[in-house]
Design a protein around this motif. Sequence first.
Motif, PDB file in Angstrom:
ATOM      1  N   GLU A  52      46.748  35.334  33.493  1.00  0.00           N
ATOM      2  CA  GLU A  52      47.392  35.986  34.643  1.00  0.00           C
ATOM      3  C   GLU A  52      46.457  37.016  35.269  1.00  0.00           C
ATOM      4  O   GLU A  52      46.349  37.117  36.495  1.00  0.00           O
ATOM      5  CB  GLU A  52      48.691  36.661  34.197  1.00  0.00           C
ATOM      6  CG  GLU A  52      49.794  35.667  33.826  1.00  0.00           C
ATOM      7  CD  GLU A  52      50.999  36.331  33.187  1.00  0.00           C
ATOM      8  OE1 GLU A  52      50.934  37.569  32.938  1.00  0.00           O
ATOM      9  OE2 GLU A  52      51.991  35.635  32.921  1.00  0.00           O
ATOM     10  N   GLU A  53      45.763  37.783  34.418  1.00  0.00           N
ATOM     11  CA  GLU A  53      44.798  38.772  34.908  1.00  0.00           C
ATOM     12  C   GLU A  53      43.681  38.107  35.701  1.00  0.00           C
ATOM     13  O   GLU A  53      43.305  38.574  36.787  1.00  0.00           O
ATOM     14  CB  GLU A  53      44.159  39.512  33.729  1.00  0.00           C
ATOM     15  CG  GLU A  53      45.008  40.569  33.089  1.00  0.00           C
ATOM     16  CD  GLU A  53      44.265  41.316  32.000  1.00  0.00           C
ATOM     17  OE1 GLU A  53      44.709  42.408  31.641  1.00  0.00           O
ATOM     18  OE2 GLU A  53      43.245  40.803  31.502  1.00  0.00           O
ATOM     19  N   VAL A  54      43.152  37.031  35.139  1.00  0.00           N
ATOM     20  CA  VAL A  54      42.020  36.357  35.772  1.00  0.00           C
ATOM     21  C   VAL A  54      42.421  35.741  37.108  1.00  0.00           C
ATOM     22  O   VAL A  54      41.673  35.815  38.087  1.00  0.00           O
ATOM     23  CB  VAL A  54      41.427  35.292  34.822  1.00  0.00           C
ATOM     24  CG1 VAL A  54      40.443  34.392  35.568  1.00  0.00           C
ATOM     25  CG2 VAL A  54      40.729  35.961  33.649  1.00  0.00           C
ATOM     26  N   TYR A  55      43.600  35.137  37.163  1.00  0.00           N
ATOM     27  CA  TYR A  55      44.077  34.595  38.444  1.00  0.00           C
ATOM     28  C   TYR A  55      44.135  35.699  39.504  1.00  0.00           C
ATOM     29  O   TYR A  55      43.692  35.506  40.646  1.00  0.00           O
ATOM     30  CB  TYR A  55      45.461  33.967  38.286  1.00  0.00           C
ATOM     31  CG  TYR A  55      45.443  32.506  37.880  1.00  0.00           C
ATOM     32  CD1 TYR A  55      44.599  31.595  38.494  1.00  0.00           C
ATOM     33  CD2 TYR A  55      46.304  32.037  36.881  1.00  0.00           C
ATOM     34  CE1 TYR A  55      44.585  30.259  38.128  1.00  0.00           C
ATOM     35  CE2 TYR A  55      46.302  30.700  36.506  1.00  0.00           C
ATOM     36  CZ  TYR A  55      45.441  29.821  37.133  1.00  0.00           C
ATOM     37  OH  TYR A  55      45.430  28.495  36.770  1.00  0.00           O
ATOM     38  N   ARG A  56      44.686  36.862  39.145  1.00  0.00           N
ATOM     39  CA  ARG A  56      44.771  37.976  40.105  1.00  0.00           C
ATOM     40  C   ARG A  56      43.376  38.432  40.519  1.00  0.00           C
ATOM     41  O   ARG A  56      43.114  38.713  41.695  1.00  0.00           O
ATOM     42  CB  ARG A  56      45.540  39.155  39.492  1.00  0.00           C
ATOM     43  CG  ARG A  56      47.038  38.934  39.387  1.00  0.00           C
ATOM     44  CD  ARG A  56      47.769  40.252  39.145  1.00  0.00           C
ATOM     45  NE  ARG A  56      47.379  40.873  37.897  1.00  0.00           N
ATOM     46  CZ  ARG A  56      47.994  40.659  36.734  1.00  0.00           C
ATOM     47  NH1 ARG A  56      49.042  39.847  36.686  1.00  0.00           N
ATOM     48  NH2 ARG A  56      47.586  41.255  35.630  1.00  0.00           N
ATOM     49  N   LEU A  57      42.469  38.500  39.536  1.00  0.00           N
ATOM     50  CA  LEU A  57      41.105  38.970  39.801  1.00  0.00           C
ATOM     51  C   LEU A  57      40.366  38.050  40.770  1.00  0.00           C
ATOM     52  O   LEU A  57      39.799  38.506  41.767  1.00  0.00           O
ATOM     53  CB  LEU A  57      40.344  39.073  38.479  1.00  0.00           C
ATOM     54  CG  LEU A  57      38.924  39.634  38.543  1.00  0.00           C
ATOM     55  CD1 LEU A  57      38.952  41.119  38.860  1.00  0.00           C
ATOM     56  CD2 LEU A  57      38.188  39.385  37.221  1.00  0.00           C
ATOM     57  N   VAL A  58      40.377  36.746  40.489  1.00  0.00           N
ATOM     58  CA  VAL A  58      39.607  35.821  41.329  1.00  0.00           C
ATOM     59  C   VAL A  58      40.223  35.672  42.718  1.00  0.00           C
ATOM     60  O   VAL A  58      39.492  35.518  43.709  1.00  0.00           O
ATOM     61  CB  VAL A  58      39.436  34.437  40.647  1.00  0.00           C
ATOM     62  CG1 VAL A  58      38.613  34.572  39.385  1.00  0.00           C
ATOM     63  CG2 VAL A  58      40.771  33.768  40.362  1.00  0.00           C
ATOM     64  N   GLU A  59      41.553  35.726  42.792  1.00  0.00           N
ATOM     65  CA  GLU A  59      42.195  35.624  44.110  1.00  0.00           C
ATOM     66  C   GLU A  59      41.878  36.844  44.964  1.00  0.00           C
ATOM     67  O   GLU A  59      41.720  36.741  46.179  1.00  0.00           O
ATOM     68  CB  GLU A  59      43.710  35.465  43.954  1.00  0.00           C
ATOM     69  CG  GLU A  59      44.144  34.124  43.399  1.00  0.00           C
ATOM     70  CD  GLU A  59      43.815  32.942  44.308  1.00  0.00           C
ATOM     71  OE1 GLU A  59      43.469  33.168  45.484  1.00  0.00           O
ATOM     72  OE2 GLU A  59      43.899  31.797  43.835  1.00  0.00           O
ATOM     73  N   GLU A  60      41.771  38.011  44.316  1.00  0.00           N
ATOM     74  CA  GLU A  60      41.414  39.229  45.057  1.00  0.00           C
ATOM     75  C   GLU A  60      39.977  39.151  45.562  1.00  0.00           C
ATOM     76  O   GLU A  60      39.690  39.465  46.726  1.00  0.00           O
ATOM     77  CB  GLU A  60      41.578  40.452  44.152  1.00  0.00           C
ATOM     78  CG  GLU A  60      41.106  41.749  44.794  1.00  0.00           C
ATOM     79  CD  GLU A  60      41.076  42.928  43.835  1.00  0.00           C
ATOM     80  OE1 GLU A  60      40.408  43.932  44.145  1.00  0.00           O
ATOM     81  OE2 GLU A  60      41.721  42.833  42.762  1.00  0.00           O
TER      82      GLU A  60
END
Length: 305
Positions: A52-60
């Motif tokens: 979940e963290e990584v998805y938020r990071l890469v989308e940002e």
Amino acid sequence: MGGKRGNQGGGKTDAKRKKIFNRLAAQGRGPFLNMKGILFSCDQNNEKRAIEEVYRLVEEFVDKIYPDIDEREKNEGSKGEEKEEEEEKELSIEESLALEIKGLKEAKKKPRFRACDTGCKGIVFLSINSKIIDPVHFVSEIFKDIEATQILKTRFVSKFIPIQKTQNATEENVLEIIRQLATPIFNQEGQPGKKYSVAYNRRNNTGMDKEYIVSKIGTLIHMKNYVDLTNPDWVIVVEIAKTNCFITITNQWKELHKFNIRMTIKETRDETNKQSQKSRQENEAKKQETKEDDKVESKEEPTKE
């Protein structure tokens, strides 16, 4: 009667196996063939939170680093459609229809980023399904931003390694990928020699021989280049996770803290270095005590009765 069937239908079997492999990879369950992305590690039993963290990071960051990515991907799609139109001119109506249906299915099931299960606890592969995104550049920019702001946007993620290419984990596949990636870096005429090293990690795999692979890498790289384990210009990163290999060649190994995202925060680095120094001092003290004990024992004489 009762004779062996031999290799009859072998072509169909290979095609079926490849179809199954591709379907599993699309679902994020591997094997991962000729893919690119990011291999990240996290605390065990926290994979879901890390994803979940990584998805938020890469989308940002994808919008920051590639602000025109939607338009560029659209243009790439148009180029692909033009190529398909040229190919379709030589196809029958049935074949053209089948090709169109296949394209619609692929468009639906290929998000830009997909978290994939490697089969190893605490290790996840994030595939990147975009021709625009270069994983090495993408990860580098993320690290530089975090280093500049000193704001760590992940809690559970530690290693965050860009992966240029994946394949089934066999010695032949690993060496072939390295040959492809290394040739433009090390084997071009007129280039000066470079220092390099190999960072090799293996998890849940007993079929890969590290010494064999490392020795063979030396035969793929021109002799003007040489190994330097202390201060290499380039590092060949080989990650083996169960039945898959993940490979990249980077010249930012030290600069990006061996792709440990937690080390981008100065306070964390200072604390880690402090602990490492303390550990070294304790080890040296233990060695010194052992030496002193040995000296005392050697001076003692056996008692006479």
